[in-house]
Design a protein around this motif. Sequence first.
Motif, PDB file in Angstrom:
ATOM      1  N   ARG A 133       9.800   3.581  12.285  1.00  0.00           N
ATOM      2  CA  ARG A 133       9.825   3.604  10.828  1.00  0.00           C
ATOM      3  C   ARG A 133       8.565   4.287  10.264  1.00  0.00           C
ATOM      4  O   ARG A 133       8.606   4.900   9.197  1.00  0.00           O
ATOM      5  CB  ARG A 133       9.964   2.172  10.295  1.00  0.00           C
ATOM      6  CG  ARG A 133       9.835   2.025   8.788  1.00  0.00           C
ATOM      7  CD  ARG A 133      10.964   2.741   8.029  1.00  0.00           C
ATOM      8  NE  ARG A 133      10.710   2.701   6.605  1.00  0.00           N
ATOM      9  CZ  ARG A 133      11.379   1.953   5.732  1.00  0.00           C
ATOM     10  NH1 ARG A 133      12.388   1.197   6.147  1.00  0.00           N
ATOM     11  NH2 ARG A 133      11.068   1.957   4.457  1.00  0.00           N
ATOM     12  N   LEU A 180      12.430  -2.540   7.120  1.00  0.00           N
ATOM     13  CA  LEU A 180      11.037  -2.955   7.293  1.00  0.00           C
ATOM     14  C   LEU A 180      10.890  -4.460   7.515  1.00  0.00           C
ATOM     15  O   LEU A 180       9.951  -4.902   8.154  1.00  0.00           O
ATOM     16  CB  LEU A 180      10.207  -2.530   6.078  1.00  0.00           C
ATOM     17  CG  LEU A 180       9.329  -1.313   6.312  1.00  0.00           C
ATOM     18  CD1 LEU A 180       8.539  -0.986   5.079  1.00  0.00           C
ATOM     19  CD2 LEU A 180       8.409  -1.496   7.503  1.00  0.00           C
ATOM     20  N   TYR A 226       9.302   7.836  10.249  1.00  0.00           N
ATOM     21  CA  TYR A 226      10.195   8.065   9.096  1.00  0.00           C
ATOM     22  C   TYR A 226       9.399   8.247   7.810  1.00  0.00           C
ATOM     23  O   TYR A 226       9.671   9.153   7.015  1.00  0.00           O
ATOM     24  CB  TYR A 226      11.163   6.873   8.968  1.00  0.00           C
ATOM     25  CG  TYR A 226      11.973   6.862   7.694  1.00  0.00           C
ATOM     26  CD1 TYR A 226      13.204   7.504   7.626  1.00  0.00           C
ATOM     27  CD2 TYR A 226      11.503   6.207   6.557  1.00  0.00           C
ATOM     28  CE1 TYR A 226      13.952   7.491   6.448  1.00  0.00           C
ATOM     29  CE2 TYR A 226      12.234   6.197   5.379  1.00  0.00           C
ATOM     30  CZ  TYR A 226      13.450   6.841   5.331  1.00  0.00           C
ATOM     31  OH  TYR A 226      14.169   6.836   4.167  1.00  0.00           O
ATOM     32  N   GLN A 227       8.389   7.393   7.606  1.00  0.00           N
ATOM     33  CA  GLN A 227       7.609   7.469   6.358  1.00  0.00           C
ATOM     34  C   GLN A 227       6.882   8.815   6.247  1.00  0.00           C
ATOM     35  O   GLN A 227       6.741   9.357   5.154  1.00  0.00           O
ATOM     36  CB  GLN A 227       6.595   6.326   6.296  1.00  0.00           C
ATOM     37  CG  GLN A 227       7.185   4.929   6.171  1.00  0.00           C
ATOM     38  CD  GLN A 227       7.862   4.650   4.855  1.00  0.00           C
ATOM     39  OE1 GLN A 227       8.989   4.125   4.825  1.00  0.00           O
ATOM     40  NE2 GLN A 227       7.216   5.000   3.756  1.00  0.00           N
ATOM     41  N   VAL A 228       6.413   9.328   7.377  1.00  0.00           N
ATOM     42  CA  VAL A 228       5.729  10.627   7.370  1.00  0.00           C
ATOM     43  C   VAL A 228       6.726  11.741   7.060  1.00  0.00           C
ATOM     44  O   VAL A 228       6.468  12.620   6.232  1.00  0.00           O
ATOM     45  CB  VAL A 228       5.041  10.890   8.737  1.00  0.00           C
ATOM     46  CG1 VAL A 228       4.532  12.318   8.827  1.00  0.00           C
ATOM     47  CG2 VAL A 228       3.899   9.894   8.939  1.00  0.00           C
ATOM     48  N   TRP A 265      -0.301   2.812  10.303  1.00  0.00           N
ATOM     49  CA  TRP A 265       0.996   2.150  10.344  1.00  0.00           C
ATOM     50  C   TRP A 265       0.983   0.829  11.121  1.00  0.00           C
ATOM     51  O   TRP A 265       1.523  -0.193  10.681  1.00  0.00           O
ATOM     52  CB  TRP A 265       2.068   3.097  10.903  1.00  0.00           C
ATOM     53  CG  TRP A 265       3.438   2.553  10.755  1.00  0.00           C
ATOM     54  CD1 TRP A 265       4.260   2.100  11.739  1.00  0.00           C
ATOM     55  CD2 TRP A 265       4.149   2.344   9.524  1.00  0.00           C
ATOM     56  NE1 TRP A 265       5.442   1.638  11.209  1.00  0.00           N
ATOM     57  CE2 TRP A 265       5.386   1.772   9.846  1.00  0.00           C
ATOM     58  CE3 TRP A 265       3.847   2.591   8.176  1.00  0.00           C
ATOM     59  CZ2 TRP A 265       6.328   1.438   8.873  1.00  0.00           C
ATOM     60  CZ3 TRP A 265       4.779   2.246   7.211  1.00  0.00           C
ATOM     61  CH2 TRP A 265       6.005   1.684   7.561  1.00  0.00           C
TER      62      TRP A 265
END
Lengths: 213, 213
Positions: free
Chosen positions: A180, A212, A183-185, A158
Motif C-alpha cells: 500500500r 489501510l 500504491y501511495q507513491v 511508510w
Amino acid sequence: MKTRERILQASLQLFNEQGERAVTTNHIAAHLDMSPGNLYYHFRNKQQIIAELFARYEAQVDDYLRVPEGRALTLTDKSAYLESAFHGLWDYRFLLRDLEHLLDCDDQLAERYRAFSRRCVDGARAIYQGLVDAGILHHELTDPDVLAVNSWLLMTGWVSYLCTSVLESGQALTPEQLRRGVYQVLAQEWPLLSDEARPAVAELLKAYHSPLR
Amino acid sequence: MKTRERILQASLQLFNEQGERAVTTNHIAAHLDMSPGNLYYHFRNKQQIIAELFARYEAQVDDYLRVPEGRALTLTDKSAYLESAFHGLWDYRFLLRDLEHLLDCDDQLAERYRAFSRRCVDGARAIYQGLVDAGILHHELTDPDVLAVNSWLLMTGWVSYLCTSVLESGQALTPEQLRRGVYQVLAQEWPLLSDEARPAVAELLKAYHSPLR
C-alpha cells in the motif's frame, strides 16, 4: 552457509520480526545454537551487525535506483522500480521502523545514511525526469524535485506510519500493508500521466492497493 | 505564571532545542532554578510532561484541521491550514523528531497518538473533499484518500527527514526548513488546481519555498 552469513540472516529475521530494540546479541546467538563468544568472534557488537545489514540495504537500493543508459524509460522500468522498492521496504523493514534511534546510536551510520538518502533523492529525481522525457509524465505539470523528495519521504516513512498510526499494539506488519505504501507513491503521479500511460498504471495501482485498516 | 506552566514551557523549549532524550527532569529543574522536588510535586516524571505537551499539540491540530460549517472552502482557508500546520510543526518539533521512541516508552501515548493520527487523516480527507466541492481542486483528478494520507505522512515525517537526511550532525533546524515541508505538501496539489486557483497558489508556493541544502 558460513557462520558470519548465518549470523546476519538470523539477525535480519529477528530484527524484522521483533524490532531491533528487543533483540540482543545473546538472543541472536541462542537462536543459532551458538555461544555468544562465537558470535563476538565475527561481530564486535550489535551495531556492527546493523551496519552490515544497512550496507546490504544500501547496495540493493543503489543497484535499482538509476536510469538505464542509452534508452528512454518505459512503463516496464516503472513497474520494476516499484517492485524493487517494495522488496527493499519488506526485506529491511526493521531499519525504517526506528531509523532515528539507529542513527542516534551510531554517528558513522548517521553520516552514511545522510549520503545515501541524498543519493536516493537524486536518483529518484533522475528517474522522474526520465519519465517526463519519455512522455509518460506530463512535462508542464511534473516537478521532478517535488516528486523525488515526496516519494522518498513516503517510502521511508511508510513503515513508521503503519507502526504508529495503523497497526494496533502488538500487531505485525504484513506485505500487503507495505505494498500500500508503493500504491501511495504511484497514486501521486496519476494526474501527471499521459493518456497512453493511464491504462497500464491503473492496473499497477490495482495490484498495489490494499485497505489501510 | 504558575509553576506548572513554567515547567511545561521550559520543557518544551529544552526538548525542541536539545532533543527530548538529552533533557532530564533535573535539567529542566536546574534551568528554572527550581529544586527537583518542586518539579516532582507537579509532574511524576518526564513522561507525564511529554504527555501533557502532546495533549496541547493534539488540541492545537484538532482545532484547525476541520471544514468550516455551512459554507464552501476558500483559498484563504487553504492558506490558514498551511500556516497552522507550519506552527504545529515548529512549536512541537521535538515530538515529531523521534516519535517512535516517545511512543515506545508510553503505551497510553501510543494509543492516543494512533487515534489522533487517524482523526487527522480523516480531517485532511474532508478538507481535500471540500476543496474539490469548492472547485479549487479538479474533481476527476483528485483522490482525497491519497492526498490525505500522503499529506499527513509528509507533514509528520518532515522533521525526521530533515534530521536524518538534510542537516549535518549538530546543526539545528530552522523555521525556513520546516516551511519547506509545507511547500512539499502544497506542491503535490499543483497539477490538480483549477485555472482560477493557480495564481494565488503560485504565490503561496513562493512564500513557503526555501532551498533544502
